[in-house]
Design an enzyme around this catalytic site. Structure first.
Site, PDB file in Angstrom:
ATOM      1  N   TYR A  60       0.821  -1.223   0.000  1.00 18.07           N
ATOM      2  CA  TYR A  60       0.000   0.000   0.000  1.00 18.07           C
ATOM      3  C   TYR A  60       0.850   1.267   0.000  1.00 18.07           C
ATOM      4  CZ  TYR A  60      -0.100  -0.376   5.261  1.00 18.07           C
ATOM      5  OH  TYR A  60       0.179  -0.499   6.607  1.00 18.07           O
ATOM      6  N   GLU A  61       0.188   2.358  -0.322  1.00 18.03           N
ATOM      7  CA  GLU A  61       0.836   3.656  -0.562  1.00 18.03           C
ATOM      8  C   GLU A  61       1.877   3.576  -1.687  1.00 18.03           C
ATOM      9  OE1 GLU A  61      -1.001   5.462   0.871  1.00 18.03           O
ATOM     10  OE2 GLU A  61      -1.648   4.308   2.582  1.00 18.03           O
ATOM     11  N   GLY A  62       1.608   2.713  -2.643  1.00 16.60           N
ATOM     12  CA  GLY A  62       2.503   2.538  -3.784  1.00 16.60           C
ATOM     13  C   GLY A  62       3.406   1.343  -3.567  1.00 16.60           C
TER      14      GLY A  62
END
Length: 598
Positions: free
Chosen positions: A439-441
């Site tokens: 998550y968050e890239g």
């Protein structure tokens, strides 16, 4: 079941000795009163809250999970009570703007508290943590009216925030989003669409939830050029910030997931929900990155927050678990076998965890120290600090989470079969940590951001700002008999880092796939060199302290031994990453898609 004790001695070594935070604070306007005594008092209270309130409900929350009934989410037992104590203690506003009820303390102090709360209960910590992105975004891009309504509520913890970016058909490629916004006569917008994987989109801990939602205004351009950002509160407040009617933003389901089961991960539907635009239409990408940069540093911290308790658990177990005899003779002759910590391979696993976790702490504390300078330093210092943060954030997010997950797996391996069952809590750390690389890239996205936007996109200037720091440290170390060997190795890696960058950049001029093919290996190579820099820095400080006769000699000797281990055993991993980069893209692209048969 929790093995965790806040590593206060190492935290103090990094903050007080290595980074000299007290002098750092004294040099920045508004932080002058943050003395060593103030720091230690705050950290001690954070330790008590983390160990005594959050740790006891971590494993039970993993068993219980969250529940959805009639569109409302209930968090695990103990979560609302812990949040109430958190708010009463003033923790949400620790580094918040005093204009809106915050205490105005440095962000670098907050990271120490977040490390401890996260290590004890990352799933719970996500709820207040998500508010930071909303605070930063509204504080930087919101109108005066929006700040008046939302900032104090978020900073004091009365309300929490969420980030609503992802849709089922598109993850990080937000330019494909379909959530639609239609402007109304009163200046508000009506939003229709659905978001998935939304952490903290609903819960029973705060009065209101402020959703930060990406959507496309009706008639806007396709792609990222046409996205806008909206505030969509769960309950629509009036001009004074009093909650009003329930908005048409509702949770339709909770994701059944691998870990972090105490954190509600929701499918959130907007059925004509009322939203308020942040900034101008079609400027959402800029505002999204304000939120994402905050979230990425926070996610990097998860790598440390999971690795530390995993290491502590493995170390305690290795000292107690008896199995076989040492290859060099019995070390526990009175017992049936020796503790497994005497075995070289167990030492390999423990030393790997120790070297990574202590390296992360130095790296991340230093990185967030730069955020203090961005906030309070003069123009030139702030620009330099901001450039270093821009370059190092994707490395922190990608490298620390990848190797942090490795640390949790090594802890499980130390336990053997006992690690695979729930009794000792290590398997939960493995599951909870796994999402950090996603998550968050994802790591791949961080890698493309690093090599594409930050390195090649700046013509190598951002890279040079950090390699100059490495060069200066190596030069300062070359005449020190104890450190010169480490400095020589690091200087060679620093030089190769530049050569690899030139090599990939040159190939990319002929074939753009070369950037993507090299990207993850480039990020990992970068991470090992960055941690090498911080281990040499720590070795310097430990050597100085030993020479002065101050402090605990055994602690500093352990730092030097761990630095040597890092350079001997972990930094050589760069050889593999360099070879992979140099092999080019042809070996990745040789097969047609139809030839990936099974």
């Amino acid at each position: 079941m929790s093995h965790y004790k806040a590593p206060l001695r190492d935290m103090q070594f990094v903050s007080h000795e290595l980074l000299d935070m007290p002098s750092h604070y004294a040099s920045l306007p508004g932080y002058e009163d943050v003395t060593v005594d103030v720091m230690d008092a705050i950290i001690e209270e954070g330790r008590k809250f983390s160990e005594e309130v959050l740790a006891p409900i971590n494993h039970s929350a993993d068993e219980e999970g969250c529940h959805l009934k009639d569109g409302n989410v209930t968090t695990p037992k103990g979560y609302p009570e812990a949040y109430k104590q958190y708010v009463e203690g003033g923790w949400p506003g620790l580094n918040g703007d005093p204009e809106f009820g915050g205490q105005g303390l440095p962000g670098s102090l907050s990271i120490m508290i977040n490390e401890m709360t996260g290590a004890c209960n990352w799933a719970w910590t996500m709820y207040p943590g998500l508010s930071n992105a909303a605070i930063q975004c509204i504080g930087k891009h919101g109108t005066v009216e929006q700040k008046d309504i939302y900032m104090e509520k978020l900073i004091t913890g009365t309300w929490t925030g969420s980030m609503c970016l992802t849709e089922a058909h598109c993850g990080s490629d937000v330019g494909l989003l379909r959530t639609k916004a239609v402007k109304q006569a009163d200046g508000s917008y009506t939003l229709t669409g659905s978001k998935i994987f939304i952490s903290g989109a609903d819960h029973d801990m705060a009065e209101n939830i402020v959703h930060m939602v990406l959507a496309r205004v009706e008639g806007a351009p396709e792609g990222t050029a046409g996205i806008s950002l909206f505030i969509v509160p769960k309950f629509i407040p009036d001009a004074k910030g009093n909650v009003g009617k329930r908005n048409a933003a509702n949770v339709s389901s909770l994701e059944k997931k691998m870990g972090l089961k105490g954190s509600a991960t929701c499918v959130l539907n907007f059925d004509g929900a009322t939203g308020f635009i942040v900034g101008a239409e079609n400027s959402g990408l800029k505002q999204m990155f304000t939120m994402m940069n905050v979230a990425r540093v926070g996610t990097a911290l998860q790598g440390l927050a999971m690795a530390e308790p995993a290491y502590q658990a493995a170390l305690n177990y290795a000292k107690e678990r008896l199995a076989m005899r040492s290859l060099t003779g019995a070390k526990n002759p009175a017992g049936a076998a020796d503790p497994i910590i005497v075995h070289p391979d167990v030492r390999r696993m423990l030393m790997t965890q120790k070297a990574f976790t202590e390296g992360y702490r130095a790296f991340l504390y230093w990185l967030i120290q730069k955020a203090d300078v961005v906030a309070k330093g003069d123009e030139a210092a702030a620009k330099e600090a901001d450039d270093l943060m821009a370059f190092l954030t994707p490395i922190a997010k990608g490298f620390v989470t990848e190797t942090g997950f490795e640390c949790t797996n090594l802890a499980l391996q130390c336990f053997g079969g006992h690690g695979y069952i729930k009794e000792h809590g290590v398997e939960q750390l493995v599951r909870d940590c796994r999402i950090s690389t996603v998550y968050e890239g994802t790591t791949g996205i961080q890698a493309l951001d690093l090599i594409g936007r930050k390195v090649l996109g700046s013509g190598g200037e951002l890279l040079k700002k950090f390699t100059k720091l490495v060069h200066k440290l190596c030069e300062a170390s070359k005449n020190d008999a104890q450190l010169s060997g480490l400095a020589t190795v690091l200087a060679e890696k620093n030089k190769e880092w530049g050569a690899l960058t030139m090599d990939v950049g040159g190939k990319a001029m002929e074939n753009a796939d070369e950037v993507g093919a090299a990207s993850v290996d480039y990020l990992m190579y970068s991470g090992y060199v960055v941690l090498g820099y911080f281990w040499l820095l720590m070795a310097h400080k430990a050597s100085e302290q030993l020479a002065s006769g101050n402090g605990d000699a055994d602690f500093y000797k352990a730092k030097l031994a761990t630095a040597q281990f890092y350079f001997d055993r972990l930094l050589p991993r760069t050889l593999m990453h360099a070879a992979a980069m140099r092999s080019g893209s042809a070996n990745l692209m040789a097969l047609d898609a139809d030839h990936f048969a099974f």
